[in-house]
Design a protein around this motif. Sequence first.
Motif, PDB file in Angstrom:
ATOM      1  N   LEU A  89      24.837 -50.144  22.142  1.00  0.00           N
ATOM      2  CA  LEU A  89      24.974 -48.563  22.015  1.00  0.00           C
ATOM      3  C   LEU A  89      24.856 -48.322  20.589  1.00  0.00           C
ATOM      4  N   GLY A  90      24.310 -47.072  20.422  1.00  0.00           N
ATOM      5  CA  GLY A  90      24.319 -46.435  18.734  1.00  0.00           C
ATOM      6  C   GLY A  90      22.944 -46.086  18.317  1.00  0.00           C
ATOM      7  N   GLY A  91      21.955 -46.723  18.978  1.00  0.00           N
ATOM      8  CA  GLY A  91      20.781 -46.216  18.474  1.00  0.00           C
ATOM      9  C   GLY A  91      20.425 -44.675  18.544  1.00  0.00           C
ATOM     10  N   ASN A  92      20.855 -44.130  19.781  1.00  0.00           N
ATOM     11  CA  ASN A  92      20.583 -42.707  19.804  1.00  0.00           C
ATOM     12  C   ASN A  92      21.444 -41.813  18.858  1.00  0.00           C
ATOM     13  N   ASP A  93      22.631 -42.492  18.353  1.00  0.00           N
ATOM     14  CA  ASP A  93      23.564 -41.889  17.485  1.00  0.00           C
ATOM     15  C   ASP A  93      22.854 -41.799  16.261  1.00  0.00           C
ATOM     16  N   GLY A  94      22.216 -43.011  15.806  1.00  0.00           N
ATOM     17  CA  GLY A  94      21.497 -43.027  14.497  1.00  0.00           C
ATOM     18  C   GLY A  94      20.288 -42.059  14.521  1.00  0.00           C
ATOM     19  N   LEU A  95      19.545 -41.963  15.496  1.00  0.00           N
ATOM     20  CA  LEU A  95      18.411 -40.785  15.361  1.00  0.00           C
ATOM     21  C   LEU A  95      18.709 -39.601  15.432  1.00  0.00           C
ATOM     22  N   ARG A  96      20.004 -39.558  15.947  1.00  0.00           N
ATOM     23  CA  ARG A  96      20.647 -37.903  15.821  1.00  0.00           C
ATOM     24  C   ARG A  96      21.278 -37.603  14.868  1.00  0.00           C
ATOM     25  N   GLY A  97      21.526 -38.776  13.875  1.00  0.00           N
ATOM     26  CA  GLY A  97      22.112 -38.199  12.768  1.00  0.00           C
ATOM     27  C   GLY A  97      23.875 -37.943  12.793  1.00  0.00           C
ATOM     28  N   ILE A  98      24.241 -38.476  13.823  1.00  0.00           N
ATOM     29  CA  ILE A  98      25.615 -38.505  14.086  1.00  0.00           C
ATOM     30  C   ILE A  98      26.516 -39.255  13.233  1.00  0.00           C
ATOM     31  N   PRO A  99      27.528 -38.718  12.639  1.00  0.00           N
ATOM     32  CA  PRO A  99      28.134 -39.421  11.625  1.00  0.00           C
ATOM     33  C   PRO A  99      28.441 -40.856  11.868  1.00  0.00           C
TER      34      PRO A  99
END
Length: 230
Positions: free
Chosen positions: A116-126
């Motif tokens: 997990l984490g890929g979608n965080d990165g694409l959304r610019g989540i801190p």
Amino acid sequence: MSKIVSIFLLYFSVVTFVACNNQEKASAEQNTPSKNNAATPVKVVKNILVFGNSLTAGYGLEPSESYPAQLQNRLDSLKLPYKIVNAGVSGETTSGGNSRLDWVLKNPVDIFILELGGNDGLRGIPATETRKNLQAMIDKVKAKYPEAKIILAGMQVPPSMGKKYADEFRVIYPELAEKNNVELIPFLLENVGGEVKLNQKDGIHPNAIGAKIVAENVWKVLEGLLVKEV
């Protein structure tokens, strides 16, 4: 006449004796465990939980083409008693994953692969938020199943997200792996990410050929954690 009776009685006695012996022998055979009927030891099948997003779910692929399915095929070909549990949900962020993990952990887990984490990165989540959520999930697995082995699948974000953010994001995974003493896949999409011919039209999700490479990236780390005879 008495001679005939004597012969008859003798014949009857012999028949009765043989019949009794046969009955006793049959009874003894029934009560004696047969080698062929001996209980066969049952192999204990261990669970490998792959917890992730659309990459794990196999977005855009046939079910048999996803990397978890390919891992299962390899395990089966090697006759290793492990079952892959695909817990991938498309669009999942680390926050969403942390929220649903408790429910997924109701079933026994022997090896836990966290993707997990890929979608965080694409959304610019801190990056700090992503790190916090990943740590929370690792903590939950360790608390529920202390003996479970954990693999953290590293992710990266494209340069378009900015160098500062990309650098902050990239170090999350190796630092968490070292801190928690868990195994690390340096980059899940190694040799796949950014390769047009290995991805679907969206440029994000691997195609069938790319998924094979992803499965190999995972296998390189997973193989060392498998017990050959369980």
